[in-house]
Design an enzyme around this catalytic site. Sequence first.
Site, PDB file in Angstrom:
ATOM      1  N   SER A  82      18.157  44.393  18.665  1.00  0.00           N
ATOM      2  CA  SER A  82      17.087  44.798  20.164  1.00  0.00           C
ATOM      3  C   SER A  82      16.814  46.085  19.726  1.00  0.00           C
ATOM      4  CB  SER A  82      18.394  44.485  21.106  1.00  0.00           C
ATOM      5  OG  SER A  82      17.810  44.533  22.123  1.00  0.00           O
ATOM      6  N   ASP A 207      14.826  33.193  22.636  1.00  0.00           N
ATOM      7  CA  ASP A 207      14.578  34.450  22.967  1.00  0.00           C
ATOM      8  C   ASP A 207      14.006  34.539  24.384  1.00  0.00           C
ATOM      9  OD1 ASP A 207      14.897  37.136  23.507  1.00  0.00           O
ATOM     10  OD2 ASP A 207      15.005  37.933  21.215  1.00  0.00           O
ATOM     11  N   HIS A 235      18.556  35.853  22.432  1.00  0.00           N
ATOM     12  CA  HIS A 235      18.961  36.862  22.150  1.00  0.00           C
ATOM     13  C   HIS A 235      19.394  37.764  21.622  1.00  0.00           C
ATOM     14  CE1 HIS A 235      16.214  41.329  22.377  1.00  0.00           C
ATOM     15  NE2 HIS A 235      17.705  41.261  23.083  1.00  0.00           N
TER      16      HIS A 235
END
Length: 261
Positions: A82, A207, A235
């Site tokens: 991320s 996600d 995610h």
Amino acid sequence: MADLFWQTSDEGSRDLVLLHGWGLNAEVWRSIEMRCAPHFRLHLVDLPGYGRSQKYGPMNLADMADEVWRYAPENALWLGWSLGGLVASRIALDHQDKVAGLITVASSPHFSAESDWPGIKPEVLHDFEHQLSKDFQRTVERFLALQTLGTDSARQDARLLKSVVLAQPMPSVEVLHVGLEILRTEDLRQPLAELAIPFLRIYGYLDGLVPRKIINILDEKWPRSVSAMMRHAAHAPFISHPDEFVGLLTEFASREVLQGR
């Protein structure tokens, strides 16, 4: 001078640096630590301002990447999840001759949605920034919950992420604000098109923060990179599906990196 938290394992022969996401810390990698140990010498890092790297103030992406690089081994694989994917990408771009390969996980070169680019609506990121000042704890918990939505183990995974946050000192509101600003504004789409080292992009089909539509777009824009889709993950694929995830890492390390490009 502030000290960056950097923990190195004693096992494995290939260096793998792991960079966590927004609001979290290096404890998030404990779910794959033992699985990775036979294959990699792990470097667990708390990004500046996060977890045990508390003495840092807010940093932009370039400064954060520079600070992390000061502690880094040469010729390592860099994995970023991320927000950490942006940091790892910036490091790979700045030090291609000293980085063995780049792995991004549930990450995007540009997190904000545009008319021709799938992503998080800018107003959603603005809302998170606004809510941080009003209700710090609840906003972080809300963001963590979004990361596991859709998986069979969503509640369990969300609890694990929350425990990771609570296990170490929380970042300041200012550090979190700047982190969201990085997610909202940074754009590495064009620079990463020129990356000439082995590059693996891992995505979760479920996600809700990094839409799977970007996979085909980036496959076309970045033909030298390799993408992998984890069909039942969201995610945080390394938490929900650790065995499958580590399998992707070891395959990439042996195929792309050890055997050359």
